[in-house]
Design a protein around this motif. Structure first.
Motif, PDB file in Angstrom:
ATOM      1  N   GLU A 192       0.823  -1.219   0.000  1.00 52.47           N
ATOM      2  CA  GLU A 192       0.000   0.000   0.000  1.00 52.47           C
ATOM      3  C   GLU A 192       0.852   1.261   0.000  1.00 52.47           C
ATOM      4  OE1 GLU A 192      -3.389   0.376   2.436  1.00 52.47           O
ATOM      5  OE2 GLU A 192      -3.814  -1.767   2.489  1.00 52.47           O
ATOM      6  N   TYR A 193       1.974   1.237   0.703  1.00 51.77           N
ATOM      7  CA  TYR A 193       2.800   2.435   0.853  1.00 51.77           C
ATOM      8  C   TYR A 193       4.236   2.109   0.429  1.00 51.77           C
ATOM      9  CZ  TYR A 193      -1.163   3.987   3.625  1.00 51.77           C
ATOM     10  OH  TYR A 193      -2.424   4.330   4.038  1.00 51.77           O
ATOM     11  N   LEU A 194       4.792   3.001  -0.391  1.00 48.46           N
ATOM     12  CA  LEU A 194       6.182   2.846  -0.809  1.00 48.46           C
ATOM     13  C   LEU A 194       7.019   3.963  -0.204  1.00 48.46           C
ATOM     14  CD1 LEU A 194       5.929   1.956  -4.628  1.00 48.46           C
ATOM     15  CD2 LEU A 194       5.900   0.424  -2.662  1.00 48.46           C
ATOM     16  N   ASP A 195       8.133   3.581   0.390  1.00 46.76           N
ATOM     17  CA  ASP A 195       9.096   4.586   0.863  1.00 46.76           C
ATOM     18  C   ASP A 195      10.486   4.002   0.695  1.00 46.76           C
ATOM     19  OD1 ASP A 195       9.505   2.793   2.973  1.00 46.76           O
ATOM     20  OD2 ASP A 195       8.068   3.821   4.269  1.00 46.76           O
ATOM     21  N   ASP A 196      11.478   4.669   1.244  1.00 44.79           N
ATOM     22  CA  ASP A 196      12.855   4.236   0.997  1.00 44.79           C
ATOM     23  C   ASP A 196      13.250   2.990   1.769  1.00 44.79           C
ATOM     24  OD1 ASP A 196      12.763   5.361   3.461  1.00 44.79           O
ATOM     25  OD2 ASP A 196      14.433   6.749   3.177  1.00 44.79           O
ATOM     26  N   PHE A 220       0.246   5.179  -1.981  1.00 47.09           N
ATOM     27  CA  PHE A 220       1.151   6.285  -1.651  1.00 47.09           C
ATOM     28  C   PHE A 220       2.559   5.917  -2.098  1.00 47.09           C
ATOM     29  CE2 PHE A 220       4.267   8.070   1.308  1.00 47.09           C
ATOM     30  CZ  PHE A 220       4.010   9.421   1.190  1.00 47.09           C
ATOM     31  N   ILE A 221       3.236   6.864  -2.793  1.00 46.27           N
ATOM     32  CA  ILE A 221       4.635   6.690  -3.174  1.00 46.27           C
ATOM     33  C   ILE A 221       5.408   7.850  -2.583  1.00 46.27           C
ATOM     34  CG2 ILE A 221       6.293   6.467  -5.056  1.00 46.27           C
ATOM     35  CD1 ILE A 221       4.112   5.315  -6.777  1.00 46.27           C
ATOM     36  N   GLY A 222       6.231   7.556  -1.601  1.00 47.60           N
ATOM     37  CA  GLY A 222       6.970   8.584  -0.902  1.00 47.60           C
ATOM     38  C   GLY A 222       8.273   8.940  -1.588  1.00 47.60           C
ATOM     39  N   ASN A 271      -2.865   0.409  -9.989  1.00 45.92           N
ATOM     40  CA  ASN A 271      -2.775   0.779  -8.580  1.00 45.92           C
ATOM     41  C   ASN A 271      -3.598   2.041  -8.302  1.00 45.92           C
ATOM     42  OD1 ASN A 271      -0.732  -1.090  -7.228  1.00 45.92           O
ATOM     43  ND2 ASN A 271       0.406  -0.454  -9.051  1.00 45.92           N
ATOM     44  N   PRO A 272      -4.377   2.083  -7.229  1.00 45.38           N
ATOM     45  CA  PRO A 272      -5.203   3.259  -6.912  1.00 45.38           C
ATOM     46  C   PRO A 272      -4.380   4.354  -6.214  1.00 45.38           C
ATOM     47  CG  PRO A 272      -5.567   1.555  -5.282  1.00 45.38           C
ATOM     48  CD  PRO A 272      -4.613   0.971  -6.283  1.00 45.38           C
TER      49      PRO A 272
END
Length: 836
Positions: free
Chosen positions: A71-75, A96-98, A116-117
């Motif tokens: 659901e969430y992308l970060d480093d 979410f793409i951080g 992807n939403p």
């Protein structure tokens, strides 16, 4: 690594570096990932994962993580993957793409985010992807391209943002400053209006290689001048306008556009636009384009008058436009014209005549029966002509229709109804190099030399043309032919044996599915340049023809689906040396040890065999459907050893039995007689007083002395002599037993050097001994006619022992001894006792 490299790796054309073991990658959560290409490509697709496995090798280059949960992308999501160049995150529920989410994969060139939403991209989301070339954000709820943080993507080449909610044609101006940017795909969005202000950056960019896809939008209005001065490589407008009226106005509003390739029309299955306006395509007159593809599918009042605004095009393709006739203007630079899937009732040759620039003309897939009334005239540049799949019927073909096309090199009339050839059917087409008539009923080819003037023809396809080859010279004149395809036809008598001899430049021949049961080797006489031969789907059992000296240049041979059971070793040894591919599939090959040589050859030459999975054993039953190359030839070696051993054993046994029978033939005969059973001498009177056993070479003494003294004496005795008393026509063995031994009370044995050398004498003596042993009533009287050495006496079984243990008589010539000899002998015969 680019897409070409991926394909090469997939096909095994590039070697793969060896890093570690190639076991499936543990996922840590959900199911395990799979290594598709060792050390290169890992797939975690649909593994129910909620995180990227930390133990994915750092050296991989392709990662498919589609259909999982991120659901969430970060480093912190991705491990360190410095060599990764392709990442697929399709339908991973990403919202979410951080910033710096892709920091650990700076060499990424392809990123797929389809389905992807995504609700938010932070401004630095793509900051690490400075080498990214392809970004796919299809079906991501994107409402504007300005929501994508594309600024760092200076090497971007393709942006696919199709199937989203984009309503306005607003493109960030910096995108067109990307040096290599070449594709913007906005298909299936909700763009309804394009203003001049939306295309300023597009108009000012120096990039002339951009492909713009606006298909499946809902464009209802374009502000005039919005495309003025814009140059595109390709523009796709299929099903792009909401109404037919919008097509007319929008095309006019796009005045001043220059495009190399324009695609306009509807997709299959889209609602057909009904319009009665005759000028709905007139806006195209305000365009500049090189190629145009019209896939209209509309019912228009204009009919065939759709070329009015296309006079400057170099390539035109009109597909599924329901054209029944055409009005053709004089084209200025048209090189290629394609009319596909229309409703012509006749070939519009007259309408297209005098077009001096057209080099390629294709009229294909026409729906109704098509006729050819008028010829093509003065199309001086036409080199390629295809009129296929149009139910075409020509009664007098083909000089009248094409003789005014002096430059024609390619003619395709395949998949039509019927062509009735006239005498020399292609007069005027002496430059023709390719003729394709396949799957069209053609008359006269097999009877007349209808093709004899095509001296430059290099390719001829007359497959399934309902041709019966009756005459041997049907292909005469084709001296330049390199490729001939005649499958699905018939060769009468021995026509095939002589038909191809005139084709001395032939390199490829296809005579498959012609009902051939046999090919004589002389069929290929003179075909020294033949490299590819196809004779599949016939009834051929023997392939001796492949050893013909003229076939030395063959590289590929297709003899699948015939009746080949095996290929003899002498044929295998003489196959063409240049052979690289052999198709033996779907033949009823017998996998028995009798054909082990052929099976061994297939195993040793596996690299040459094509379609190995269909080279199967059809017999015997226990080997059916086994791959021939997997048959156990070692089993045959063991069986051969066993058979040879058994055969040798049987031969030796027969030899020794023969030797034994030869050596003991008399005893065997006697044993057989005993097995039949004989009456005992006690059961009746004997006919003879004594059976005389002697050598024929002592017959003078026997007749002059023995017979004279015993039979003529007082009382007279009756002797059995083989020379006188044996029954004529009866075997000697039976006579010895029946007449001699069984019918005599005594046996007189006359011993001499000749007796020792006689096989019959030995047999008679031994039989007399055995009968004496069995019955006990046959006396044996031995007469020594002359002295015999002991070692010679031992040659007769039991003789030396008998003489040593029993009293015998010795013949002497003096009168006194002679008188005593006869007296004692007579007494012995009469009494049945051995007395001295």
């Amino acid at each position: 690594m680019d897409l070409l490299k991926i394909l090469q790796l997939t096909l095994g054309l590039l070697s793969v570096p060896d890093h570690t073991d190639q076991s499936p990658v543990p996922s840590g959560n959900g199911q395990r990932c799979e290594e598709i290409l060792p050390n290169i490509y890992i797939s975690c697709k649909m593994r129910n994962l909620s995180s990227i496995p930390a133990d994915i090798p750092s050296f991989i280059e392709i990662l498919d993580f589609s259909f999982n949960h991120l659901e969430y992308l970060d480093d912190n999501v991705f491990p360190h993957l410095p060599h990764l160049f392709s990442l697929d995150l399709t339908r991973c529920h990403i919202r979410f793409i951080g910033s710096n989410s892709f920091e650990k994969m700076k060499n990424l060139t392809t990123l797929i985010l389809t389905g992807n939403p995504i609700e938010q991209y932070e401004s630095e989301a793509f900051s690490s992807l400075q080498r990214l070339q392809r970004l796919v954000v299809v079906d991501t709820n994107l409402s504007s391209l300005e929501n994508l943080p594309l600024i760092p993507l200076t090497h971007l080449q393709e942006l696919n943002a199709g199937t989203n909610n984009i309503e306005f044609f607003q493109i960030p101006p910096y995108v067109f400053n990307f040096t290599n940017f070449r594709l913007l795909d906005l298909h299936c969005n909700k763009i309804a209006f394009i203003a001049v202000s939306d295309t300023i950056a597009l108009r000012e960019t120096p990039n002339k290689n951009l492909t713009l896809i606006l298909s499946r939008n809902q464009i209802s209005h374009i502000e005039p001048g919005a495309f003025q001065g814009i140059h595109l490589k390709e523009l796709h407008l299929r099903t792009a306008f909401v109404l037919s009226g919008a097509i007319k106005s929008c095309l006019k509003a796009m005045a001043g556009l220059t495009v190399d390739k324009l695609i306009i029309g509807n997709y299959r299955g889209a609602n057909k636009i009904q319009t009665s306006e005759v000028d709905f395509l007139d806006g195209l007159c305000l365009f500049e384009f090189q190629e145009i593809y019209l896939l209209l599918k509309e019912s228009t009042a204009r009919g065939g008058d759709i070329f009015q605004c296309l006079t400057n095009a170099s390539k035109i393709s009109v597909v599924s436009s329901h054209l029944k006739q055409v009005k053709v203007p004089q084209f200025r630079r048209l090189k290629e014209l394609q009319l596909k899937k229309n409703d012509f009732s006749y070939i519009p040759a007259a309408e297209l005549s005098y077009q001096s620039t057209i080099e390629t003309l294709k009229i294909t897939d026409n729906k109704p029966q098509t006729y050819f009334y008028k010829p093509f005239i003065e199309m001086t540049a036409l080199k390629y002509l295809e009129i296929s799949r149009s139910h075409l019927s020509i009664q007098e073909c083909c000089s009248k229709q094409f003789s005014y096309l002096p430059q024609l090199k390619y003619l395709n009339l395949s998949f039509n109804s019927e062509l009735r050839l006239e005498g020399t059917a292609f007069t005027g087409l002496e430059q023709l190099e390719t003729l394709d008539l396949q799957h069209t009923k053609v008359t006269q080819i097999g009877v007349l030399s209808s093709l004899s003037n095509l001296r430059n023809l290099k390719y001829l396809d007359i497959c399934y043309t309902n041709t019966d080859f009756f005459v041997e010279h049907a292909l005469s004149g084709l001296i330049s032919l390199k490729v001939l395809r005649v499958s699905g036809n018939v060769f009468r008598g021995n026509t095939s044996t002589y038909l191809f001899r005139v084709l001395q430049n032939l390199e490829e021949l296809d005579i498959s599915n012609c009902g051939l049961g046999h090919l004589h080797p002389s069929t290929f006489t003179g075909l020294d340049k033949l490299k590819h031969l196809t004779v599949t789907n016939n009834k051929i059992r023997e392939v001796e023809f492949l050893t013909h000296p003229s076939l030395g240049a063959l590289k590929t041979i297709h003899i699948g689906t015939n009746n080949i059971i095996t290929i003899p070793q002498h044929t295998l040894d003489r196959l063409p040396k240049n052979l690289t591919a052999l198709d033996l599939s779907q033949n009823p090959i017998e996998c028995t040890c009798a054909y082990a040589g052929f099976i061994k050859w297939t195993i040793e030459n596996k690299a040459k065999l094509t379609d190995q999975n269909r080279i199967l054993c059809q017999g015997p039953v226990d080997s059916r459907n086994t791959k021939v190359t997997e048959f156990d030839v070692n089993y045959c070696r063991h069986m051969s050893t066993i058979i040879i051993t058994l055969t040798l054993g049987v031969v030796l046994l027969i030899f020794f039995l023969t030797l034994f029978v030869y050596k003991y033939q008399f005893y065997i005969r006697y044993a057989c007689i005993l097995l039949r059973g004989y009456r005992s001498t006690k059961m009746g009177e004997c006919a003879y007083d004594a059976f005389v056993i002697y050598s024929s070479r002592d017959e003078l003494w026997v007749m002059d002395e023995l017979v004279e003294n015993l039979e003529n004496g007082v009382p007279p005795l009756q002797l059995c002599l083989h020379v006188r008393d044996f029954e004529v026509g009866k075997s000697i063995t039976s006579n010895i037993i029946d007449e001699g031994i069984l019918n005599s009370r005594k046996a007189i044995v006359v011993i001499s050097q000749y007796f020792i050398e006689s096989a019959w004498c030995k047999f008679e003596f031994e039989m007399a001994q055995s009968w004496l042993f069995l019955e006990g009533n046959l006396g044996i009287i031995v007469i020594i006619l002359e002295d015999v050495e002991d070692d010679k006496m031992n040659r007769v079984l039991g003789l030396h022992k008998y003489v040593k243990n029993n009293t015998y008589l010795k013949w002497k010539k003096n009168p006194l001894s002679s008188m005593r000899f006869w007296t004692r002998l007579r007494k012995a015969v009469m009494s049945g006792k051995n007395t001295a």
